[in-house]
Structure formats: structure tokens, C-alpha cells
Design a protein around this motif. Structure first.
Motif, mmCIF file in Angstrom:
data_model
loop_
_atom_site.group_PDB
_atom_site.id
_atom_site.type_symbol
_atom_site.label_atom_id
_atom_site.label_comp_id
_atom_site.label_asym_id
_atom_site.label_seq_id
_atom_site.Cartn_x
_atom_site.Cartn_y
_atom_site.Cartn_z
ATOM 1 N N CYS A 137 -44.479 39.360 16.493
ATOM 2 C CA CYS A 137 -45.018 38.711 17.605
ATOM 3 C C CYS A 137 -44.088 37.496 17.384
ATOM 4 O O CYS A 137 -43.955 36.785 16.339
ATOM 5 C CB CYS A 137 -46.430 38.238 17.324
ATOM 6 N N ILE A 138 -43.880 36.891 18.636
ATOM 7 C CA ILE A 138 -42.969 35.647 18.689
ATOM 8 C C ILE A 138 -43.693 34.786 19.700
ATOM 9 O O ILE A 138 -43.756 35.069 20.884
ATOM 10 C CB ILE A 138 -41.441 35.939 19.126
ATOM 11 N N VAL A 139 -43.789 33.373 19.383
ATOM 12 C CA VAL A 139 -44.859 32.597 20.016
ATOM 13 C C VAL A 139 -43.910 31.478 20.533
ATOM 14 O O VAL A 139 -43.376 30.839 19.687
ATOM 15 C CB VAL A 139 -45.785 32.223 19.343
ATOM 16 N N LEU A 140 -43.679 31.267 21.701
ATOM 17 C CA LEU A 140 -43.078 29.930 22.362
ATOM 18 C C LEU A 140 -43.958 28.626 22.276
ATOM 19 O O LEU A 140 -45.022 28.848 23.046
ATOM 20 C CB LEU A 140 -42.375 30.079 23.473
ATOM 21 N N LEU A 141 -43.701 27.601 21.647
ATOM 22 C CA LEU A 141 -44.456 26.227 21.765
ATOM 23 C C LEU A 141 -43.641 25.245 22.267
ATOM 24 O O LEU A 141 -42.906 24.689 21.776
ATOM 25 C CB LEU A 141 -44.964 25.817 20.040
ATOM 26 N N ASP A 142 -43.775 25.260 23.633
ATOM 27 C CA ASP A 142 -42.992 24.424 24.486
ATOM 28 C C ASP A 142 -43.592 23.052 24.245
ATOM 29 O O ASP A 142 -44.792 23.043 24.305
ATOM 30 C CB ASP A 142 -42.937 24.918 25.880
ATOM 31 N N GLU A 143 -42.621 22.020 24.467
ATOM 32 C CA GLU A 143 -43.095 20.558 24.238
ATOM 33 C C GLU A 143 -44.231 20.487 23.099
ATOM 34 O O GLU A 143 -45.320 20.193 23.299
ATOM 35 C CB GLU A 143 -43.713 20.128 25.541
ATOM 36 N N VAL A 144 -43.678 20.817 21.930
ATOM 37 C CA VAL A 144 -44.443 20.792 20.620
ATOM 38 C C VAL A 144 -45.151 19.651 20.120
ATOM 39 O O VAL A 144 -46.275 19.633 19.647
ATOM 40 C CB VAL A 144 -44.136 21.638 19.517
ATOM 41 N N GLU A 145 -44.725 18.379 20.644
ATOM 42 C CA GLU A 145 -45.147 17.263 20.285
ATOM 43 C C GLU A 145 -46.585 16.968 20.892
ATOM 44 O O GLU A 145 -47.301 16.220 20.708
ATOM 45 C CB GLU A 145 -44.210 16.349 20.722
ATOM 46 N N THR A 146 -46.800 17.795 22.036
ATOM 47 C CA THR A 146 -48.356 17.717 22.688
ATOM 48 C C THR A 146 -49.410 18.185 21.552
ATOM 49 O O THR A 146 -50.329 17.644 21.669
ATOM 50 C CB THR A 146 -48.373 18.434 23.824
ATOM 51 N N LEU A 147 -48.917 19.264 20.890
ATOM 52 C CA LEU A 147 -49.803 19.760 19.953
ATOM 53 C C LEU A 147 -49.775 19.059 18.489
ATOM 54 O O LEU A 147 -50.796 19.171 17.660
ATOM 55 C CB LEU A 147 -49.632 21.187 19.683
ATOM 56 N N ALA A 148 -48.628 18.579 18.063
ATOM 57 C CA ALA A 148 -48.241 18.062 16.950
ATOM 58 C C ALA A 148 -47.854 16.486 16.866
ATOM 59 O O ALA A 148 -46.797 16.454 16.831
ATOM 60 C CB ALA A 148 -47.378 18.990 16.059
ATOM 61 N N ALA A 149 -48.512 15.841 17.630
ATOM 62 C CA ALA A 149 -48.261 14.418 17.635
ATOM 63 C C ALA A 149 -48.142 13.527 16.401
ATOM 64 O O ALA A 149 -48.870 13.712 15.630
ATOM 65 C CB ALA A 149 -49.023 13.687 18.858
#
Length: 304
Positions: A137-149
């Protein structure tokens, strides 16, 4: 070989934007269209492939592979497109059937107390874990700063406890997923590297900065965009060798790849005649559109 049948699945899971099987012909086309140094493409592809070959055999204590590739850089430089293309090329390189999941982090955010933390924990710890248990499985976390500020920069007036907890939850789930599912790879992107929590960045196996195009890349992007039009309107073939196009390519330095491509599209609306008959596009219209794009960029920078 990529399949030609429909691959995208509709998901009712909060926070999931797209699910599809890999390899994917659409994503392969995106990979080919991204104008970057070939050695950079080779490097990120090698890192992604390594995740599914050596990682399952490595001992985490001594060789801590988290299964995270992070792309950072200005908006419009192709990070998201590169991530999608990389996902498909990785699956093709390993001759396997992979699941691709694109996460919409904004859908997880909530003003209600504790809701963001709960949504992030459920998505990573339950939904993605279940998908990963069924195969690579490959997961794209776009704009990851939203989740890991970055928790160090959070205002004490903006509900910092909830945001802290949400970031804590994401990091905890990433650690658990890394330990339990070696056939899982995250590809994260961010326009603001400084906004990402340092603990997330340190978990990335590879951090790649995607800068604005070089002068050579600007020319290649402009010509590639024209070539796409020429495929539709063959009469435009002469534009490639027009001196105005060479001037436009030189003038495009400083623009991101998206803006360069959009400038060509803007040239199609240079006037009603061209808009009505796109095959009448002129090199002067393309040059004028690039000049306008640079003027708009300069104006926006003054207001920042």
C-alpha cells in the motif's frame, strides 16, 4: 502493465480522497510529464522500491526505516503529481498489485474538542492499517503540515492542546504502522517545510526539496506544453521554432511549472479569434502570456 479498466474506488471514509489500484496509466502519464532532473527521479524511485524489498528484513532498532518519503518546496512545483507518479512507477517496478490511497488532511480537521485527534487516529490506526494488511500500500499525505504541525510554533490562543494531541496521535500511529506493516509507504508533501513538526521530518527516510524550475527546465516545460497542444492542433507545430518562444522560455525563469503551463493556456484566450480557433495561436500570444504571468508574480510578491 497498467490496466485500462476503472481503478478508482469511492470511499465513504472521512479523510480519504482517492483509492485505486496500482500501476495506473493516468499516474504513469503524470510521472512522464514532470520535468525534473532524471537523477532525482531515479533517486526517489530507488528509495520507494527499497521500502518494499529490503525493509521487511531490516531490524528497526538498528536500521529505523519508517516508510516515509517527504517532498517539500514552493507551490506549483509538481510535488503532488510527482508523488502520484512515483506510486505507480514503484508498483510497476516491483511487478505487483498495490493499493494507492490519497488522504485529504483538511477533512480530518475539526473545531470540536478532540475530534481532529480521533479522526486522525481512526484513519491511520484503523482504515490504513486494514488496507495495508491486504497487501502493498502507498499512501499520499498531501499538505502533511496539516496533520503534523510544528508544535513549537503553535499559538497558546489557538486551542494548542487539541493540535498538540492531533500531532502526537499522528506520530504514534506512524510508529505503529512502521513496525507492523513494512509493505506500507507514505509519500508526504508540503509547501511549508518550516511548518512541519520536527519529529515527523526526522522520521522521513528521504527528504527531497523540489525547487522552482531551472532555466533549462523552464524551456522544457514550455515546449512540452506546446507539444501537448500540437498533438491536438498539428498546425501549431511551427511555434516550437519561433524566436518568441525561446524568449518566452528565458522570461519564464522564476515561475513554477504550473504557472508556465497555465501561461500557455492563457495564451489561447489572448483574444476572441484565438479562443474561437485555437489552431491560430501565435508565438506573440505565448510570449505576452508569460510576460503577464511574471507581472502577476511580481505584484503578488509586493503584497506579501
Amino acid at each position: 502493465m497498467p490496466t485500462t479498466s476503472p481503478r478508482r474506488r469511492v470511499s465513504d471514509q472521512k479523510g480519504i480522497h482517492d483509492i485505486r489500484r496500482l500501476p495506473d496509466a493516468e499516474f504513469d502519464g503524470v510521472w512522464d510529464s514532470i520535468i525534473l532532473d532524471p537523477s532525482l527521479k531515479d533517486r526517489v524511485l530507488a528509495q520507494a522500491v527499497l521500502n518494499f524489498t529490503a525493509r521487511p528484513r531490516l531490524q528497526e532498532v538498528h536500521l529505523p526505516v519508517h516508510g516515509i518519503i517527504l517532498f517539500v518546496g514552493p507551490p506549483g512545483t509538481g510535488k503532488t503529481s510527482l508523488a502520484r507518479g512515483l506510486a505507480s512507477r514503484t508498483a510497476a517496478s516491483l511487478s505487483g498489485s498495490f493499493t494507492f490511497i490519497e488522504v485529504d488532511p483538511h477533512a480530518l480537521a475539526s473545531a470540536a474538542h478532540g475530534k481532529t485527534q480521533q479522526a486522525a487516529s481512526h484513519l491511520l490506526g484503523t482504515v490504513l492499517a486494514e488496507e495495508s494488511s491486504n497487501g502493498p500500500c502507498i499512501v499520499l499525505l498531501d499538505e502533511v503540515e496539516t496533520l503534523a504541525a510544528d508544535r513549537r510554533k503553535m499559538s497558546m490562543e489557538a486551542n494548542p492542546v487539541d493540535v498538540h494531541r492531533a500531532t502526537d496521535a499522528v506520530l504514534t500511529q506512524l510508529d505503529q504502522l512502521a513496525a507492523e506493516y513494512p509493505q506500507l509507504l507514505f509519500i508526504a508533501t508540503s509547501n511549508f517545510a518550516g511548518a512541519i513538526d520536527e519529529a515527523f521530518s526526522s522520521r522521513a527516510d528521504l527528504v527531497v526539496t523540489i525547487d522552482l524550475p531551472t532555466p533549462e527546465a523552464c524551456k522544457a516545460i514550455l515546449l512540452d506544453t506546446l507539444d501537448r497542444l500540437i498533438q491536438i492542433y498539428p498546425k501549431l507545430a511551427a511555434l516550437r521554432s519561433a524566436p518568441q518562444i525561446a524568449k518566452a522560455a528565458a522570461l519564464a525563469v522564476g515561475l513554477d511549472a504550473r504557472r508556465i503551463r497555465k501561461a500557455v493556456l492563457s495564451a489561447l484566450a489572448h483574444n476572441k479569434q484565438i479562443a474561437s480557433h485555437p489552431e491560430s495561436l501565435t508565438a506573440d500570444a505565448v510570449l505576452a502570456a508569460v510576460q503577464q504571468a511574471q507581472a502577476e508574480r511580481a505584484s503578488m510578491e509586493k503584497t506579501r
